[in-house]
Write a protein that holds these residues in place. Structure first.
Motif, PDB file in Angstrom:
ATOM      1  N   TRP A  52       0.864  -1.178   0.000  1.00 20.20           N
ATOM      2  CA  TRP A  52       0.000   0.000   0.000  1.00 20.20           C
ATOM      3  C   TRP A  52       0.895   1.220   0.000  1.00 20.20           C
ATOM      4  O   TRP A  52       1.820   1.317   0.813  1.00 20.20           O
ATOM      5  CB  TRP A  52      -0.881  -0.023   1.249  1.00 20.20           C
ATOM      6  CG  TRP A  52      -1.858   1.097   1.435  1.00 20.20           C
ATOM      7  CD1 TRP A  52      -3.199   1.065   1.190  1.00 20.20           C
ATOM      8  CD2 TRP A  52      -1.593   2.405   1.970  1.00 20.20           C
ATOM      9  NE1 TRP A  52      -3.784   2.261   1.526  1.00 20.20           N
ATOM     10  CE2 TRP A  52      -2.818   3.113   2.004  1.00 20.20           C
ATOM     11  CE3 TRP A  52      -0.444   3.055   2.410  1.00 20.20           C
ATOM     12  CZ2 TRP A  52      -2.923   4.422   2.464  1.00 20.20           C
ATOM     13  CZ3 TRP A  52      -0.537   4.359   2.868  1.00 20.20           C
ATOM     14  CH2 TRP A  52      -1.762   5.025   2.887  1.00 20.20           C
ATOM     15  N   GLY A  78      -6.457   2.850   4.307  1.00 24.65           N
ATOM     16  CA  GLY A  78      -7.425   2.519   3.276  1.00 24.65           C
ATOM     17  C   GLY A  78      -7.281   3.498   2.137  1.00 24.65           C
ATOM     18  O   GLY A  78      -6.257   4.176   2.016  1.00 24.65           O
ATOM     19  N   ARG A 152     -14.244   1.303  10.764  1.00 25.17           N
ATOM     20  CA  ARG A 152     -14.750   0.769   9.502  1.00 25.17           C
ATOM     21  C   ARG A 152     -16.042  -0.011   9.721  1.00 25.17           C
ATOM     22  O   ARG A 152     -17.020   0.160   8.983  1.00 25.17           O
ATOM     23  CB  ARG A 152     -13.693  -0.139   8.868  1.00 25.17           C
ATOM     24  CG  ARG A 152     -14.095  -0.687   7.503  1.00 25.17           C
ATOM     25  CD  ARG A 152     -13.206  -1.830   7.060  1.00 25.17           C
ATOM     26  NE  ARG A 152     -13.405  -3.025   7.860  1.00 25.17           N
ATOM     27  CZ  ARG A 152     -12.484  -3.559   8.659  1.00 25.17           C
ATOM     28  NH1 ARG A 152     -11.292  -3.024   8.772  1.00 25.17           N
ATOM     29  NH2 ARG A 152     -12.760  -4.651   9.366  1.00 25.17           N
ATOM     30  N   TYR A 182      -3.704  -4.008   7.231  1.00 24.38           N
ATOM     31  CA  TYR A 182      -4.552  -3.142   6.402  1.00 24.38           C
ATOM     32  C   TYR A 182      -5.890  -2.928   7.097  1.00 24.38           C
ATOM     33  O   TYR A 182      -6.531  -3.875   7.552  1.00 24.38           O
ATOM     34  CB  TYR A 182      -4.746  -3.777   5.030  1.00 24.38           C
ATOM     35  CG  TYR A 182      -5.660  -2.985   4.128  1.00 24.38           C
ATOM     36  CD1 TYR A 182      -5.224  -1.798   3.549  1.00 24.38           C
ATOM     37  CD2 TYR A 182      -6.955  -3.423   3.863  1.00 24.38           C
ATOM     38  CE1 TYR A 182      -6.069  -1.067   2.715  1.00 24.38           C
ATOM     39  CE2 TYR A 182      -7.793  -2.701   3.029  1.00 24.38           C
ATOM     40  CZ  TYR A 182      -7.343  -1.518   2.464  1.00 24.38           C
ATOM     41  OH  TYR A 182      -8.182  -0.788   1.650  1.00 24.38           O
ATOM     42  N   GLN A 183      -6.341  -1.650   7.189  1.00 21.03           N
ATOM     43  CA  GLN A 183      -7.509  -1.314   7.987  1.00 21.03           C
ATOM     44  C   GLN A 183      -8.797  -1.156   7.176  1.00 21.03           C
ATOM     45  O   GLN A 183      -9.897  -1.245   7.727  1.00 21.03           O
ATOM     46  CB  GLN A 183      -7.248  -0.013   8.763  1.00 21.03           C
ATOM     47  CG  GLN A 183      -6.041  -0.075   9.679  1.00 21.03           C
ATOM     48  CD  GLN A 183      -6.271  -0.957  10.882  1.00 21.03           C
ATOM     49  OE1 GLN A 183      -7.004  -0.620  11.786  1.00 21.03           O
ATOM     50  NE2 GLN A 183      -5.637  -2.125  10.875  1.00 21.03           N
ATOM     51  N   GLY A 184      -8.684  -0.841   5.890  1.00 20.42           N
ATOM     52  CA  GLY A 184      -9.865  -0.739   5.047  1.00 20.42           C
ATOM     53  C   GLY A 184     -10.680   0.517   5.222  1.00 20.42           C
ATOM     54  O   GLY A 184     -11.865   0.559   4.860  1.00 20.42           O
ATOM     55  N   ARG A 216      -2.570   0.185  -4.372  1.00 17.90           N
ATOM     56  CA  ARG A 216      -2.368  -1.134  -3.781  1.00 17.90           C
ATOM     57  C   ARG A 216      -1.763  -2.053  -4.836  1.00 17.90           C
ATOM     58  O   ARG A 216      -2.235  -2.105  -5.966  1.00 17.90           O
ATOM     59  CB  ARG A 216      -3.692  -1.686  -3.244  1.00 17.90           C
ATOM     60  CG  ARG A 216      -4.218  -0.897  -2.069  1.00 17.90           C
ATOM     61  CD  ARG A 216      -5.652  -1.267  -1.711  1.00 17.90           C
ATOM     62  NE  ARG A 216      -5.750  -2.626  -1.205  1.00 17.90           N
ATOM     63  CZ  ARG A 216      -6.899  -3.171  -0.805  1.00 17.90           C
ATOM     64  NH1 ARG A 216      -8.030  -2.479  -0.878  1.00 17.90           N
ATOM     65  NH2 ARG A 216      -6.916  -4.409  -0.329  1.00 17.90           N
TER      66      ARG A 216
END
Length: 470
Positions: A52, A78, A152, A182-184, A216
């Protein structure tokens, strides 16, 4: 081998080496070639993951048409569509945030750069700590109650985290926090100079547009390198591990390969009794990509028990050296001009020794920030910072350097390295390697005692109470 200034310039030429990017991979290949040129066989563990990335021009925030200055993107948070996400701002306070109240909105939170008393994080070996407090945004970013996964799930559109008690120039381009998966959900950092305006806008529920057009890259990769210099004495089945990592955002974080190469050159030039294993680990800035617990070195230990474990059927590691952040200059805010920059001094060393015996060895051999003086600390019950932590957890006696200036995780090409201090630190590690790989019985290195659960619990409670009151 010792043109350290040229090697630091090379790091500046490469620029930030976030895990798996082109600069990171280029440095790994250069170190592999250097090790090969020394006559060592270079082995690789390849790590594949989804990278990312977000450049400064890919982030933005406007509130009622006014553009807000941002410090950096939140790594692996994200992304938004190219046009961003738009919604009302809402202010969330406290460590346990009511994310549900921010559903369909852009949440504004605050993170303080806490000045933590050293005794809450470190123990001593019967003496004074080398510094009274630790002020580093790494701590503030982790303690701000910033659980983006919950945000999220609650339907929050995005998060704007405001730095408090951190100069704008120190907040700029901080790559924090760097330990999370990764948190989204898109999230960015804003400097303190924008704090009052952002808080007022959030309290008024003003409309904002947040843009984080991150890229990404599935199938990205990075290699951990390792090489073995065999021992020539009766204790050749015993090993000394020499560890550093390759990812970093500036010439301090990470320049440990300069020492690793110098120590490897020493090893192939001068016979040593014990076997020395050099580990150049990748993934320190992307720990979830290589391991589910601990630091990036944990992945290497898990994969190669035959090179360190007494039950692995091969080598048995009796000591280790973990090398990070050499020659760090100290930065501070000038009280007259208000400018944040070099103070003309060096950053205090955070020099761990995990046994009393190694602490005494450090005192007698170390020369770094203070010429001819080493001030080892004992790992605290909550955490040992840096890639030396896995050695502690696996009961391998070790000495670790992990100096922590405020700019440590900032992506910058500033001149942050003092070459003389770096040279002294490398020479000190060379002396330690010579001693540890020599013929002295390994019992002289001491036995590692890991803090128990009860001690960890009480230490965590004390630290939480302090953080909650600041």
């Amino acid at each position: 081998m010792n043109d350290y200034a040229a090697k630091i310039r090379r790091l500046q030429e490469l620029g930030p080496r976030s895990s798996g990017n082109d600069a990171h991979r280029a440095l790994i290949e250069e170190v592999a070639l250097d090790l090969t040129d020394l006559g060592l066989d270079v082995n690789r563990d390849s790590h594949s993951f989804e990278r990312w990335d977000a450049t400064p021009d890919q982030i933005g925030l406007t509130v009622k048409g006014r553009s807000i200055v941002l410090s950096s993107a939140w790594p692996y948070s994200g992304e938004t569509p190219a046009a961003g996400v738009t919604g009302p701002l809402i202010m969330l306070r406290g460590r346990l945030k009511n994310w549900k109240s921010a559903s369909g909105k852009i949440a504004v939170i605050e993170a303080r750069n806490i000045d933590v008393p050293a005794h809450l994080l470190f123990d001593t070996w019967g003496g004074e700590l080398p510094f009274h407090t630790l002020s580093n945004p790494v701590v503030g970013s982790e303690l701000a109650g910033t659980d983006l996964a919950r945000a999220r799930k609650a339907g929050v559109l995005g998060v704007v985290a405001i730095w408090r008690d951190l100069p704008d120039s120190a907040a700029h381009a901080q790559y924090l926090p760097f330990t999370r998966d990764y948190q989204g959900i898109p999230a960015v950092w804003a400097p303190e100079s924008e704090a009052d305006a952002l808080v007022r806008a959030a309290e008024a529920g003003e409309e904002a547009t947040l843009t984080l057009a991150a890229d990404r890259t599935p199938g990205a990769s990075m290699d951990t390198l390792w090489a073995v210099s065999p021992g020539t004495g009766p204790q050749a089945k015993e090993a000394v591990l020499v560890v550093t990592h390759s990812d970093g955002g500036n010439a301090v974080e990470e320049n440990g390969h300069l020492a690793l190469l110098a120590l490897a050159h020493e090893a192939v030039t001068v016979p040593h009794n014990r076997t020395i294993v050099f580990v150049y680990t990748a993934g320190h800035l992307r720990i979830p990509a290589v391991t589910k617990h601990g630091q990036a070195t944990t992945a290497w230990l898990d994969k190669h028990p035959e090179l360190w474990s007494p039950t692995g059927g091969g080598l048995h590691a009796v000591a280790g050296l973990a090398i990070e952040h050499l020659g760090a200059k100290h930065y501070s805010v000038d009280s007259t001009s208000g400018h944040y920059g070099p103070s003309g001094t060096l950053e205090p060393e955070l020099l761990y020794a995990t046994t009393a015996e190694l602490a005494e060895l450090v005192r007698s051999t170390w020369s770094g920030v203070e010429v001819g003086k080493g001030h080892p600390v004992k790992p605290g019950p909550i955490v040992q910072f840096g890639e030396g932590e896995p050695l502690l957890q696996h009961h391998i006696p070790a000495v670790s350097l992990i100096t922590m200036p405020q700019y440590l995780l900032a992506e910058t090409n500033d001149d942050v390295v003092d070459i003389d201090a770096l040279s002294r630190q490398v020479d000190s590690f060379r002396k330690l390697q010579t001693h540890l790989a020599g013929s002295v019985d390994s019992s002289a290195f001491g036995k590692v005692t890991v803090p128990g659960k009860v001690k960890k619990l009480f230490a965590a409670i004390r630290a939480f109470r302090y953080a909650s009151s600041h």
